[in-house]
Write a protein that holds these residues in place. Sequence first.
Motif: not given
Length: 270
Positions: A108-129
């Motif tokens: 669930p997007t809503e509240g999924a990052l509540a109290e998070a301190r470190l997050v990785a956002i992968l944008h247009e990453i195509r290689d599965p490895g």
Amino acid sequence: MTDEMLSNTKSERVRRIASLARKKERQAHGRFLVEGPQAVRELLVHRPELTETVYATLGAETWQVEIARLASDAGVRLERATTEVISAMSETVNPQGVVAVARTWAEPTEGALAEARLVAILHEIRDPGNAGTVLRAADAAGADAVIFAGESIDPFHPKVVRSTTGSLFHIPVLVMSTLEEAVEAARASDLSVLAADVRGSDVLEARAEGALDGPIAWVFGNEARGLSEADRVLADRSVRLPIYGAAESLNLATAASVLLYETAFAQRSR
């Protein structure tokens, strides 16, 4: 566990499971494939409620007893199959004698990052490895979530699942349609957004200024193109890893791993 040994590599069930290598089939059936003892073990330990069936050869390997026990404890059906059937089900050349079919899920997007301190956002990453390795590194660095944004590869792609070696089942994984949506979600949870980009400031400079001390969402761009100017302006700051030797560059997974750990070090040394 059933007593019958599955041996027909051309059966409808085997073909249906093998078809989960394709995104269209995964989406149609809401299922994906987990291959190998390590990944299946982590699935049964951390997300047993998602596990539909485990298929394994009959042998004396140590993992055989453990997988059978974990499946039994979780109330998951374990079916025995020949090596040829396991290979026919699997996307990899050497599935190591065991695969599982699991249900896909959507965090669930809503509240999924509540109290998070470190997050990785992968944008247009195509290689599965690369995607799987970054997710594994994020897990190891203690990240709170990984977001697959835009046209990034499906996190349930068999090669992504294998590359995570089980980390897919340890950490919340979200899928968002655009980078803008991911950045907005990060900011709504009071995370600063940093873009990994060769045109940014030195990471040591950023760390010395305290820029890595607080809650951070890192944006990692496409392996070949990186981040566009439009992508970079969405971030609060662009940061780069310096190259001290003669290498032309670092690959995405290596750079992401270093930056995630640099942030974890900074956050824990306050």
